[in-house]
Design an enzyme around this catalytic site. Sequence first.
Site, PDB file in Angstrom:
ATOM      1  N   SER A 179     -74.678 112.852  78.091  1.00 39.56           N
ATOM      2  CA  SER A 179     -74.477 112.366  76.733  1.00 39.56           C
ATOM      3  C   SER A 179     -74.894 113.438  75.752  1.00 39.56           C
ATOM      4  O   SER A 179     -75.693 114.325  76.079  1.00 39.56           O
ATOM      5  CB  SER A 179     -75.328 111.110  76.492  1.00 39.56           C
ATOM      6  OG  SER A 179     -75.427 110.792  75.124  1.00 39.56           O
TER       7      SER A 179
ATOM      8  N   TYR B 260     -84.644 108.961  76.695  1.00 39.13           N
ATOM      9  CA  TYR B 260     -83.201 109.021  76.918  1.00 39.13           C
ATOM     10  C   TYR B 260     -82.725 110.471  76.919  1.00 39.13           C
ATOM     11  O   TYR B 260     -81.961 110.889  77.799  1.00 39.13           O
ATOM     12  CB  TYR B 260     -82.479 108.226  75.834  1.00 39.13           C
ATOM     13  CG  TYR B 260     -80.981 108.156  76.030  1.00 39.13           C
ATOM     14  CD1 TYR B 260     -80.427 107.538  77.142  1.00 39.13           C
ATOM     15  CD2 TYR B 260     -80.109 108.704  75.086  1.00 39.13           C
ATOM     16  CE1 TYR B 260     -79.053 107.460  77.318  1.00 39.13           C
ATOM     17  CE2 TYR B 260     -78.733 108.632  75.245  1.00 39.13           C
ATOM     18  CZ  TYR B 260     -78.216 108.013  76.370  1.00 39.13           C
ATOM     19  OH  TYR B 260     -76.849 107.950  76.550  1.00 39.13           O
TER      20      TYR B 260
END
Length: 315
Positions: free
Chosen positions: A157, A183
């Site tokens: 991502s 994350y």
Amino acid sequence: MGAFGWSSTTDEVLADKDLTGLTVFVTGANSGLGQETARAMAAKGAQVMMAGRDQAKLDAALATIRARVPDAQIDTIICDLGNLAQLRACGAEARARLAKIDLLINNAGVMACPFTRTADGFEMQLGTNHLGHFALTAELLPLIEAGSARRIVNLSSRGHFFAPVNLDDPHFEARPYDPWEGYGRSKTANILFTVGLEARLGARGIHAYAVHPGGIQTNLGRHLSEDMAAALMARVTSGDRGFAWKTIPQGAATSCWAATAPQIEGKGGVYCEDCHVAEVDDVSTNSGVRSYALDPVTADKLWTLSEELTGARYA
């Protein structure tokens, strides 16, 4: 073969592909990008194994796909990325049920969840997004070696911009937990894992690709509070070009592209976005890949740590 980009969909990317005879294994296939990737590849003739941790959700996804692709060669398998013992069981079951895996799509993930630990004590995001896939891929490696396409696609991502990996404190034991830092670390780890795979398996004809799918509204954001969601939107819309959501078929397109595009055959260890290989960029807020995510020295250190934590070995 067309020129694909931001708005390309899975069906457009695969339009001229015949995947008959190929076996595809997709994690997180019960919803969102994973389900769409499974559907698109089944529609082009691939045999697809949909992996997820909830059989009821897998059954519902399977029914949805069969309604659109009645002749789909598709099945399910339980795969809990937060439990190493279950991953070993999944690997054994996959080796018993499948003769080969041509394309492994490590798609599953969790984003910005509250601080929790996996069954093995890992911080949940690193444990699920990276360490679980590290262990699973090792289990499936004999099947990948038996395949012909031999590609591994790791969903990363642009969230890797949030943070590099922290090899000294991977589970937030020495500093307060921050969900976005966690994350970011895990998404950087997905890219470094790709670099590590390519370094170790490229000479054997197995190639790995990291993928940024784009901004998509899926259940990946289920842990976000209203404030967190607003902060995330402020961040992604404040950069050097405009932001727009992708549809799920657009979001899964780069996974399908990385798994099948002829122009990247034999050229793994890269990060892809919008159906192309991204440039290294340490400045842009809207595109590219950070240099720290492709650093081979860090990739080797992460690989060693991942082996130590999971017990997984790549023969």
